[in-house]
Enzyme design. Sequence first.
Site, PDB file in Angstrom:
ATOM      1  N   GLY A 172      29.428  -2.039  51.882  1.00 36.19           N
ATOM      2  CA  GLY A 172      30.502  -1.290  51.215  1.00 36.19           C
ATOM      3  C   GLY A 172      31.548  -2.215  50.634  1.00 36.19           C
ATOM      4  O   GLY A 172      31.385  -3.435  50.605  1.00 36.19           O
ATOM      5  N   ALA A 188      37.810  -0.589  62.235  1.00 36.78           N
ATOM      6  CA  ALA A 188      38.594  -0.359  61.016  1.00 36.78           C
ATOM      7  C   ALA A 188      39.122   1.061  61.032  1.00 36.78           C
ATOM      8  O   ALA A 188      38.425   2.009  60.690  1.00 36.78           O
ATOM      9  CB  ALA A 188      37.709  -0.580  59.795  1.00 36.78           C
ATOM     10  N   TYR A 223      39.989  13.218  58.167  1.00 34.59           N
ATOM     11  CA  TYR A 223      39.690  11.782  58.239  1.00 34.59           C
ATOM     12  C   TYR A 223      40.617  11.114  59.258  1.00 34.59           C
ATOM     13  O   TYR A 223      40.181  10.340  60.118  1.00 34.59           O
ATOM     14  CB  TYR A 223      39.857  11.169  56.857  1.00 34.59           C
ATOM     15  CG  TYR A 223      39.607   9.682  56.776  1.00 34.59           C
ATOM     16  CD1 TYR A 223      38.338   9.155  56.985  1.00 34.59           C
ATOM     17  CD2 TYR A 223      40.645   8.801  56.458  1.00 34.59           C
ATOM     18  CE1 TYR A 223      38.103   7.783  56.888  1.00 34.59           C
ATOM     19  CE2 TYR A 223      40.418   7.435  56.354  1.00 34.59           C
ATOM     20  CZ  TYR A 223      39.147   6.930  56.573  1.00 34.59           C
ATOM     21  OH  TYR A 223      38.929   5.576  56.478  1.00 34.59           O
TER      22      TYR A 223
END
Length: 347
Positions: free
Chosen positions: A10, A117, A149
């Site tokens: 990513g 993260a 999220y």
Amino acid sequence: MRALVSGGAGFIGSHLVDALLAAGHEVVVLDDFSSGRPENVARHVADPRFRLVRGDVRDRGLLRDALRGCDVAFHLAAVVGVRHYVEDPLRVMSVGADGTAAILAAAWEAGARVVFASTSEVYGRNPEQPLVEGAARLLGDTSVDRWCYATAKALGEHLCFGYRRRGLPVVVLRYFNAYGPRAKESAYGGVVPRFIRQALAGGPITVFGDGLQTRSFTYVEDTVRGTLAAALEERAAGEVFNIGHPEETPIARLAERVRDLTGSPARIARLPYESFYGESYEDVRRRVPSVEKAGHVLGFKPRVALDEGLALTIDWCRSRNPAASGRRNLGEREGGRRDHDPFEPAQ
Ligand code: UDP
């Protein structure tokens, strides 16, 4: 050291992989390529210190195998991007919660340090700026999908601290709006690559709301420097750190900087939030990190100012899409479908 990087193909993950290999470490990348791109890691495929495992971060058997012999697991795999939060909250939460639980269980077995993260999004709309690591989380109602999220990442943080209690060395990093080369330019990406793509395509540059909402944009090299330090610094174990650039930028100003730095004649358009995110969205008004703790413990000091980072990102976008000065749609396939970007200029 030998490191696993979940989400290593990513945007941030692949820059981390570059830095790890450049520093002489061995790297195992785990990625399902749902948003990561093979081209982000292609240059390493022939390197004997590099191994690529294609698969889902929730797959515990696969993780156990990938983590064997690793000293550290950088857990970056996630479904990131506000458009995903409002369109597919179940996937955001499943990958966020189950993926992090799976990584921690495998790291526990392997005895590997975990660098997780997390995100500045966990602070929600806490108005006290700059945000220090101990600040309260202030999220809206669960009927607003945007918060899924932040909730999944906060659950991940709690899981990390649960394992910390058992003795696993974990470090939680809260990233603040990372941007740079390889960031998603599609409707599912962050505002910086979107504005650049829009400017290079001739506009309009779409500012949602009044444009006075702010973010602290962090060039990906700075994000990666902080992430590496979290793995290497002994005193980081068990701690949370903000990793961001404290320069606060209103979105309307970002639009102007992108327009000026690209030299684009693009018009800046103001649009209501609902036109892009639907009804299930609430914005964060300001978001500025305190990086005192990261500076003190990790020696973290963001080095790249916004204009410099934007120029580097614009160069990358141009080199990737040499025809971008025209009015081409640079949207790309993601999850098997064409990105729907209602603000793409007419073809
Ligand atoms: N934004 C905007 N125009 C766009 C995309 C985003 O004005 O085309 C705004 C968005 O509403 C938010 C800010 O830019 O206020 C940052 O959005 P992003 O999606 O990058 O991430 P966030 O920080 O909200 O997670």
